[in-house]
Design a protein around this motif. Structure first.
Motif, PDB file in Angstrom:
ATOM      1  N   MET A   1       0.827  -1.202   0.000  1.00 19.05           N
ATOM      2  CA  MET A   1       0.000   0.000   0.000  1.00 19.05           C
ATOM      3  C   MET A   1       0.862   1.253   0.000  1.00 19.05           C
ATOM      4  N   GLY A   2       1.830   1.288  -0.938  1.00 17.24           N
ATOM      5  CA  GLY A   2       2.623   2.498  -1.129  1.00 17.24           C
ATOM      6  C   GLY A   2       1.888   3.445  -2.058  1.00 17.24           C
ATOM      7  N   ARG A   3       2.644   4.239  -2.805  1.00 16.33           N
ATOM      8  CA  ARG A   3       2.021   5.222  -3.698  1.00 16.33           C
ATOM      9  C   ARG A   3       1.062   4.565  -4.690  1.00 16.33           C
ATOM     10  N   ILE A   4       1.554   3.508  -5.360  1.00 14.09           N
ATOM     11  CA  ILE A   4       0.739   2.880  -6.400  1.00 14.09           C
ATOM     12  C   ILE A   4      -0.444   2.137  -5.790  1.00 14.09           C
ATOM     13  N   GLY A   5      -0.208   1.416  -4.712  1.00 15.94           N
ATOM     14  CA  GLY A   5      -1.300   0.705  -4.040  1.00 15.94           C
ATOM     15  C   GLY A   5      -2.420   1.646  -3.637  1.00 15.94           C
ATOM     16  N   GLN A   6      -2.052   2.805  -3.108  1.00 18.45           N
ATOM     17  CA  GLN A   6      -3.068   3.777  -2.705  1.00 18.45           C
ATOM     18  C   GLN A   6      -3.782   4.373  -3.919  1.00 18.45           C
ATOM     19  N   ALA A   7      -3.054   4.560  -5.011  1.00 18.85           N
ATOM     20  CA  ALA A   7      -3.681   5.075  -6.232  1.00 18.85           C
ATOM     21  C   ALA A   7      -4.679   4.059  -6.791  1.00 18.85           C
ATOM     22  N   VAL A   8      -4.341   2.770  -6.712  1.00 14.98           N
ATOM     23  CA  VAL A   8      -5.276   1.719  -7.124  1.00 14.98           C
ATOM     24  C   VAL A   8      -6.507   1.743  -6.214  1.00 14.98           C
TER      25      VAL A   8
END
Length: 328
Positions: free
Chosen positions: A158-165
């Protein structure tokens, strides 16, 4: 007397605007054709350059690092992932490593959603039918998929990309769940309406869709291994836009073939561009050639970050996107 410019070697073709700006700033050697350098070419480049600009297709291991010339002081990677670079060996030789984080977040998250929809709504099957000219009109039972609204999405990383997803999935009405090394701050969790699972086993067993958004490190290699894949519901779908090594690809293929996993959308593969032929034959799988970050805007922004890292280093400062072994 003019200051001597840094010698920079770029290993792949980059957007013209990026190459042109590099030519203006540095003594740069550009690639004529868009093919990966051979190992010998890489070794030669590392012996003569002050700065090497590699991509994910360049494996720079301890052996190559040992043969680097005294001039090489910076490896300015064109890309966020650095698992193809032995960062520890570089540090031991006094070579800095930088990358381009944050640039491709939105593009990769878009692709994760695109794959999710492609698999669940059977878009490739419909496309194939139209291209083959075999469609004979609408039917109530033709090409039935499943909706993603109301489904549980489990995000691994749940880093930058995970949160964007997660933000995109929220808009589609999905329920957000995640597993991460560290739990998000309460206000971030609340905004994403996300449920944290300390146990990855417990999470994957309950999800309708699994999206892999964590980097490849020794601790994430085969994070979705054969045992864990067996925990998935037979109606579950696996999406991977991160790194192929995070999934045991052979075990995933077996599960898909046996109907133990409903489908998969993969943009990355465990052995790079060597795709398991059995995986290619499956009708419930959507395969893409590592297109997650492939937007013109994203590639140019990556190049701009590389230039900033080199320019900052040339000015005697630490590159803003320096990668340290402790970060991996």
């Amino acid at each position: 007397m003019p200051t001597q410019r840094l010698s920079v070697v770029v290993t792949r073709r980059l957007p013209d605007v990026v190459e042109t700006r590099m030519k203006e700033l540095f003594d740069v050697t550009l690639r004529d054709d868009d093919t990966p350098m051979t190992r010998d070419e890489l070794a030669q480049a590392m012996r003569r350059a002050d700065v090497l600009v590699p991509t994910i297709t360049d494996t720079i291991d301890a052996s190559l690092m040992a043969g680097a010339g005294e001039r090489l002081k910076l490896i300015a990677n064109f890309g966020a992932g650095v698992d193809h670079i032995d960062v520890q060996s570089a540090r031991q030789r006094g070579i800095l490593v930088s990358n381009t984080p944050g640039v491709l977040t939105e593009d990769t998250a878009d692709m994760a959603m695109a794959l999710m929809l492609a698999v669940t709504r059977k878009i490739p099957q419909g496309l194939q039918e139209m291209q083959a000219g075999t469609w004979r009109g609408w039917s109530p039972l033709a090409n039935l998929g499943t909706r993603i609204g109301g489904k549980r999405l489990g995000i691994l990383g749940m880093g930058r990309i995970g949160q964007a997803v997660a933000r995109r999935a929220q808009a589609f009405g999905m329920q957000i769940h995640y597993h991460n090394r560290r739990r998000l701050r309460p206000e971030v969790e609340e905004k994403l309406e996300a449920t944290w699972w300390e146990s990855l086993d417990q999470m994957v067993a309950r999800m309708d869709v699994i999206s892999i958004n964590c980097p490849h490190t020794p601790s994430t290699f085969h994070l979705l291994n054969a045992r864990r894949l067996k925990l998935l519901k037979p109606t579950a779908v696996v999406i991977n836009t991160s790194r192929g090594e995070v999934i045991d690809e052979n075990a995933l293929t077996r599960g898909l073939r046996a109907g133990e996993i409903a489908g998969a959308g993969l943009d990355v593969f465990e052995r790079g561009n060597e795709i398991n032929p059995r995986l290619r034959e499956l009708p419930n799988v959507v395969l893409l050639p590592h297109m997650g970050s492939a937007t013109w805007e994203g590639r140019v922004e990556m190049g701009e970050k590389v230039i900033i890292n080199i320019k900052t280093f040339a000015d005697g400062h630490r590159p803003p996107d320096q990668v340290l072994p402790s970060m991996l």
